[in-house]
Scaffold this active site. Structure first.
Site, short mmCIF file in Angstrom:
data_model
loop_
_atom_site.label_atom_id
_atom_site.label_comp_id
_atom_site.label_asym_id
_atom_site.label_seq_id
_atom_site.Cartn_x
_atom_site.Cartn_y
_atom_site.Cartn_z
N HIS A 47 72.08 28.06 53.66
CA HIS A 47 71.45 29.28 54.19
C HIS A 47 70.03 29.45 53.65
O HIS A 47 69.62 30.56 53.32
CB HIS A 47 72.30 30.50 53.84
CG HIS A 47 73.62 30.53 54.54
ND1 HIS A 47 73.75 30.60 55.91
CD2 HIS A 47 74.88 30.50 54.05
CE1 HIS A 47 75.03 30.61 56.24
NE2 HIS A 47 75.74 30.54 55.13
N ARG A 72 74.34 23.04 47.03
CA ARG A 72 75.28 23.26 48.12
C ARG A 72 74.73 22.59 49.38
O ARG A 72 73.74 23.05 49.95
CB ARG A 72 75.50 24.75 48.39
CG ARG A 72 76.50 24.97 49.55
CD ARG A 72 76.97 26.40 49.66
NE ARG A 72 75.94 27.32 50.11
CZ ARG A 72 76.16 28.60 50.41
NH1 ARG A 72 77.38 29.11 50.28
NH2 ARG A 72 75.18 29.38 50.81
N ASP A 86 72.53 10.32 45.19
CA ASP A 86 71.54 9.28 44.90
C ASP A 86 70.26 9.86 44.30
O ASP A 86 69.55 9.19 43.54
CB ASP A 86 71.18 8.50 46.16
CG ASP A 86 72.25 7.50 46.57
OD1 ASP A 86 73.19 7.27 45.79
OD2 ASP A 86 72.16 6.96 47.70
N GLU A 150 86.25 30.28 51.92
CA GLU A 150 85.56 31.44 52.48
C GLU A 150 86.10 31.85 53.85
O GLU A 150 85.40 32.48 54.64
CB GLU A 150 84.06 31.19 52.55
CG GLU A 150 83.66 29.84 53.09
CD GLU A 150 82.17 29.54 52.92
OE1 GLU A 150 81.37 30.49 52.84
OE2 GLU A 150 81.81 28.35 52.88
N ALA A 175 81.38 36.83 51.39
CA ALA A 175 80.67 37.27 52.60
C ALA A 175 81.39 36.84 53.87
O ALA A 175 81.59 37.62 54.80
CB ALA A 175 79.25 36.76 52.58
N ASP A 176 81.80 35.57 53.92
CA ASP A 176 82.47 35.08 55.12
C ASP A 176 83.90 35.60 55.21
O ASP A 176 84.41 35.84 56.32
CB ASP A 176 82.44 33.56 55.15
CG ASP A 176 81.08 33.03 55.55
OD1 ASP A 176 80.71 33.14 56.73
OD2 ASP A 176 80.36 32.52 54.68
#
Length: 258
Positions: A47, A72, A86, A150, A175-176
């Protein structure tokens, strides 16, 4: 040598770790935050406008700080995961993990064959461009694999997800969950936390590290006291917005005398 991961060591020892979300997608903003002394900082690609180049720059900044960098990715995608590892990401938070199978896929993306599906690159940034001969033997021991639950489906499968070998911690995304429960934009709604907390306590009773992100410092303190191991207490964007709003409001109040 692969650097020891203090965040992962703390999780395994049950020691609380306080974090912050990084969404501004610049090395300078991350450098500013790095001097605050958070235990961990989450570089968000889901996000925020972060891409691989901005993540790499922020990893460089945090390597010289006492704050462990986590990333994330925007999805549970083994190609993206391979490239982040990597580059030397010390840990990953996988979004939208809804089942044990998806959690196992996340772990597999961080493991070389025969334990997983991560492709082998010998001259990457993570291997010091081929100089670190211990990398392949040590990196999996020092890479944090966190899964984000979530959705209501994920909550139904929480025990199976948490039990997947290689999962180092379970992160609740309020939130979700709130959106699916009909409380869009209300991540702190009482009904949401009435759903989350009993499940979190069940995992904590099994000595499984549990985390989340909230902007309410009092509530964050409550979660840490209850046994949550890794809690982010806000974001760089949110803190900047709040500080800017408050500074203007303070100046207007002084100017008008109200």
């Amino acid at each position: 040598m692969v650097a020891p991961n203090p965040f992962l060591s703390a999780l395994r020892a049950g020691q609380a770790q306080i974090g912050i979300w990084l969404s501004m997608a610049t090395a300078q903003s991350t450098e500013i935050v790095s001097h605050s002394g958070f235990d961990w900082a989450l570089i968000d690609m889901e996000h925020s406008p972060n891409d691989l180049s901005t993540v790499k720059d922020q990893l460089r900044v945090l390597e010289s700080a006492a704050t462990t960098a986590l990333v994330r990715p925007d999805w549970n995608n083994p190609v993206k995961v391979k490239r982040l590892l990597d580059m030397g990401a010390p840990g990953l938070l996988f979004p939208m993990v809804n089942s044990a199978e998806e959690a196992a896929a996340a772990v597999a993306a961080t493991r070389f064959a025969p334990r997983g599906i991560r492709g082998v690159g010998s001259t990457t940034r993570a291997t010091a461009y081929g100089r670190d001969k211990s990398y392949f033997a040590e990196v999996e021991k020092q890479t944090a694999v966190l899964v984000q639950v979530e959705t209501l489906q994920a909550l139904d499968n929480i025990d199976e997800i948490a039990a997947v070998d290689g999962v180092d911690g379970v992160f609740f995304g309020p939130a979700d969950i709130a959106a699916e429960m009909g409380h869009l934009g209300q991540a702190m709604h009482d009904d949401v936390w009435a759903k989350i907390l009993p499940l979190a306590m069940r995992l904590i009773s099994k000595r499984i590290p549990v985390g989340t992100v909230v902007s309410d410092v009092t509530f964050a303190r409550r979660l840490l006291s209850a046994g949550f191991t890794f809690v982010a207490c806000g974001s760089d964007t949110g803190l900047l917005a709040q500080a800017a709003d408050q500074r203007l409001a303070d100046l207007k109040a002084q100017t008008t005398g109200t």
